[in-house]
Design an enzyme around this catalytic site. Structure first.
Site, mmCIF file in Angstrom:
data_model
loop_
_atom_site.group_PDB
_atom_site.id
_atom_site.type_symbol
_atom_site.label_atom_id
_atom_site.label_comp_id
_atom_site.label_asym_id
_atom_site.label_seq_id
_atom_site.Cartn_x
_atom_site.Cartn_y
_atom_site.Cartn_z
ATOM 1 C CG HIS A 156 -6.289 6.976 -3.382
ATOM 2 N ND1 HIS A 156 -6.713 6.528 -2.309
ATOM 3 C CD2 HIS A 156 -6.810 6.919 -4.266
ATOM 4 C CE1 HIS A 156 -7.797 6.238 -2.202
ATOM 5 N NE2 HIS A 156 -8.029 7.004 -3.140
ATOM 6 C CG ASN A 157 -4.145 2.957 -5.072
ATOM 7 O OD1 ASN A 157 -4.313 2.839 -3.844
ATOM 8 N ND2 ASN A 157 -2.786 2.010 -5.005
#
Length: 353
Positions: free
Chosen positions: A246-247
């Site tokens: 994620h991210n």
């Protein structure tokens, strides 16, 4: 592969120069250097296969412009080009099966929410696909059998989503994105906090954004952001069995090879290349045109362009030296033991010859 073509026509097809061989010779198929038979054409795309040009049974070969004719078998027809590997794609298309035609329409077993925005005459939706409310499909999209598109997903024009792939809620794909079977875009990021001895899930409410001309292999997973976006830049090519946390942000035209794992919130620049089974720690910065060789372990930010290898990843020559050291340990141990015996003998008063 029932087509056949003269050597002269083949040369014109690939845009090369015929430097040896009869222009009227017939080529009826293609194969690798090691497996080709008479009547087939092959190519030299990697210098490690150069010895194969002496033994190949192929009738013709696509080769680099500067190849020395003495490196090839006598009688082997040579078609010279700047990029034999790329040119061989024309050969594959000529001899290979016809491309699957785009057939617009929606299969009767597909489930498409009433408010999906699309032109049914300009998209193709296969059997048992499920397309949830709020989805937007650009013209020319192909949605194969068993695909799931979650609520609010947006696909640009010309995307191809292969069988049983999943794009979860609110993720955004640009134009001409190709997603292969079994891949999952937008699964929850891996985020937990330990509270009173138990792991408590942290909400993951961001999205995945995939820009134009990205291709993603089978069974690859790209996690949605905790908030904001996980972002895959234009032109990236991602192999099978890759995990992107994620991210993360990937710049433009990165190459990520199979079984690589990139931990959350790591940012890659443009034209980054990662070989197979590279592991990348989280919250790192990787600069433009950095290349990691297979099985490298990236534990800190690396901003300077160049090639790296080893664990932890070091500049190429240093990394190779470090990788070679473990193989020398048995010999070093033998030498240490021999020295210990000599030392013990000297301490005991015995003179060694």
């Amino acid at each position: 592969m029932s087509n056949s073509i003269t050597l002269q026509k083949l040369t014109e097809l690939v845009g090369g120069t015929l430097s040896s061989g009869s222009p009227e010779s017939i080529i009826s198929g293609l194969n690798s250097i090691l497996e080709a038979s008479p009547g087939e054409v092959t190519f030299l795309g990697n210098a490690r296969y150069l010895p194969g040009l002496k033994t190949t049974r192929a009738s013709a070969a696509l080769v680099p412009e500067d190849l020395d004719a003495e490196d090839a078998r006598e009688g082997l027809a040579l078609i010279r080009l700047k990029n034999p590997t790329l040119a061989f794609s024309h050969v594959i298309r000529f001899f290979g099966p016809p491309a699957v035609e785009f057939v617009p329409g929606v299969h009767p077993t597909a489930t498409v929410a009433n408010d999906v925005v699309y032109d049914p005459q300009k998209v193709s939706i296969g059997p048992n696909a499920v397309i949830e409310t709020g989805v937007h499909l650009g013209d020319g999209c192909t949605i194969h059998a068993g695909v799931y598109l979650g609520r609010g997903v947006k696909l640009g024009a010309g995307c191809v989503i292969h069988a049983n792939a999943v794009i979860k809620e609110y993720c955004i794909l640009g134009q001409r994105v190709i997603l292969h079977s079994g891949s999952v875009i937008g699964s929850d990021g891996f985020g937990y906090e330990q509270v009173q001895g138990r792991h408590q899930k942290i909400d993951q409410v961001g999205i995945v954004q995939i820009d134009d001309d990205v291709e993603i292999g089978s069974c690859t997973t790209i996690d949605r952001a905790r908030f904001g976006r996980t972002w895959i830049g234009e032109g990236c090519k991602i192999d099978n069995l890759v995990q992107i946390g994620h991210n993360c942000t990937l710049g433009k035209h990165c190459i990520i090879v199979s079984q690589t794992g990139i931990s959350g919130s790591t940012r890659l620049g443009n034209y980054v290349t990662m070989g197979g089974q590279v592991g990348v720690a989280g919250h790192l910065e990787i600069g433009d045109k950095v290349m990691f060789f297979a099985k490298s372990g990236v534990t800190k930010s690396i901003l300077e362009a160049g090639a790296y290898t080893g664990y932890p990843a070091r500049p190429l020559m240093e990394g190779r030296k470090m990788l070679s050291l473990p193989a020398k340990i048995p010999d070093l141990l033998d030498r240490v033991r021999a020295l210990e015996k000599k030392l013990a003998a000297l301490e005991g008063g015995t003179v060694q010859s």
